[in-house]
Design an enzyme around this catalytic site. Structure first.
Site, PDB file in Angstrom:
ATOM      1  CG  HIS A 190      -2.767   4.675   1.272  1.00  0.00           C
ATOM      2  ND1 HIS A 190      -2.479   5.530   1.794  1.00  0.00           N
ATOM      3  CD2 HIS A 190      -3.308   4.136   0.151  1.00  0.00           C
ATOM      4  CE1 HIS A 190      -2.933   6.365   1.678  1.00  0.00           C
ATOM      5  NE2 HIS A 190      -3.654   6.079   0.722  1.00  0.00           N
ATOM      6  CB  CYS A 218      -0.792   5.223   7.385  1.00  0.00           C
ATOM      7  SG  CYS A 218      -0.834   6.554   6.764  1.00  0.00           S
TER       8      CYS A 218
END
Length: 358
Positions: free
Chosen positions: A160, A216
């Protein structure tokens, strides 16, 4: 002998020279004072620990990999992180697969010695090889420690990524980009300023670092000065991302090039739509596919091939619900448009004439 201490203000690890009692942080300029070690309780990691207790597992970060000869083209060294956030609401399916694939690629295609590829995943039993915030910080220091002209370094992260508000004015979009270690819920994220200070700024002339970031909001997560803005037709222009404050974000003469999964306002996908077999990060898969497909000739061809792989599967990617939820939870925003891999560097160059090499 150097030791690591955390900055008293921003908590970035600092290398303290032997005998020093005061150190100034190069990022926030705060002064940290070090207590006299004679006044501190003995560490369980010191040589004087209780011999009746179980000895600690030796850390892999304190020395260069053993048995690695220095060849005419220099040494090769890599850190590969795959963070799946097991048994949490943020769990991802493909990140450990990404780490295994990247390790295999580096060793078998680019001749990185096995002892020089440090892998951090939740599958590891060695506590120093879990992708915690502390271990990731230490691994980044290990990667650049003792680097010399001719060395080739790789930092790969699959997991992430997020953003947080920047208050220093050194971000074009007003946000710092971050990487999320497995314990980010309690220990916090690793901010782009720290990544830049740790693995970019120290690099001396003749050392080359490639970062491959499958997360991301990762477009400028190394805080490099220049971003290659490429159109779908392959035309490119370098954007200047140097901070208005004048803070130096380049190297000490070395070369850094980063491939990232998407732009700062986009999310990256964890999916099985590309491999058709198991879950992978779309960016890691497209990076390896570009190499295996014979497109690893120049950096421009690499980037175009990666984007084409993702674009051609775009309708089937879908994306992890967890990815979108995490973005919303951490930033208060819903993720941006479909991902397009990005290229950043410490210096501009012609992406269609510069040969790709690790």
């Amino acid at each position: 002998m150097m030791m690591l201490v955390d900055c008293s203000n921003c908590r970035i690890p600092l290398q303290l020279p032997s005998g020093a009692r005061v150190i100034r942080c190069s990022v926030c300029q705060a002064v940290t004072r070090i207590a006299d070690p004679r006044a501190l309780p003995s560490s369980p990691y010191s040589s004087t620990h209780n011999h009746n207790s179980t000895p600690p597992v030796p850390s892999p970060y304190g020395q260069m990999p053993a048995g690695q000869p220095v060849g005419v083209h220099g040494r090769k060294k890599a850190v590969v992180c795959g963070v799946s956030y097991l048994n949490s609401r943020h769990e991802l399916k493909g990140c450990m697969n990404d780490a295994k694939c990247m390790r295999y690629l580096l060793i078998n295609r680019f001749n990185f010695p096995e002892a020089s590829v440090l892998v951090l995943t939740e599958e590891e039993t060695d506590p120093y090889k879990k992708p915690t915030k502390h271990n990731m910080r230490m691994a980044m220091f290990w990667l650049v420690q003792g680097c010399q002209p001719g060395d080739s370094l790789v930092f790969h992260f699959s997991g992430h990524g997020s953003q947080q508000r920047n208050y220093t004015g050194d971000e074009v979009d007003g946000y710092d980009e971050t990487l999320c270690p497995m314990d980010f819920d309690t220990q916090g994220m690793i901010v782009d300023d720290e990544i830049n200070a740790t693995i970019v700024r120290p690099l001396p002339r003749g050392v080359k670092l490639h970062a491959i970031i499958d997360a991301c909001h990762s477009g400028t997560v190394l805080d490099l000065p220049f971003l290659c803005r490429m159109s779908r037709s392959g035309q490119f222009v370098w954007e200047d991302h140097r901070p208005r404050s004048g803070v130096w974000k380049g190297t000490n003469g070395g070369e850094v090039i980063s491939f990232s999964g998407c732009d700062d306002d986009q999310t990256s996908v964890d999916t099985s739509a590309l491999s058709k077999i198991t879950s992978t990060g779309a960016m890691t898969y497209s990076f390896i596919q570009a190499i295996e497909g014979g497109n690893a000739t120049t950096y421009g061809n690499m980037l175009n091939a990666m984007r084409s792989t993702i674009r051609n599967t775009d309708n089937n990617l879908g994306g992890s619900v967890v990815t979108s939820l995490l973005t919303m939870l951490l930033t208060g925003q819903i993720g941006g448009s479909r991902q397009e891999p990005q290229l950043t560097a410490n210096e501009t160059f012609d992406v269609y004439t510069k040969p790709f090499s690790l």
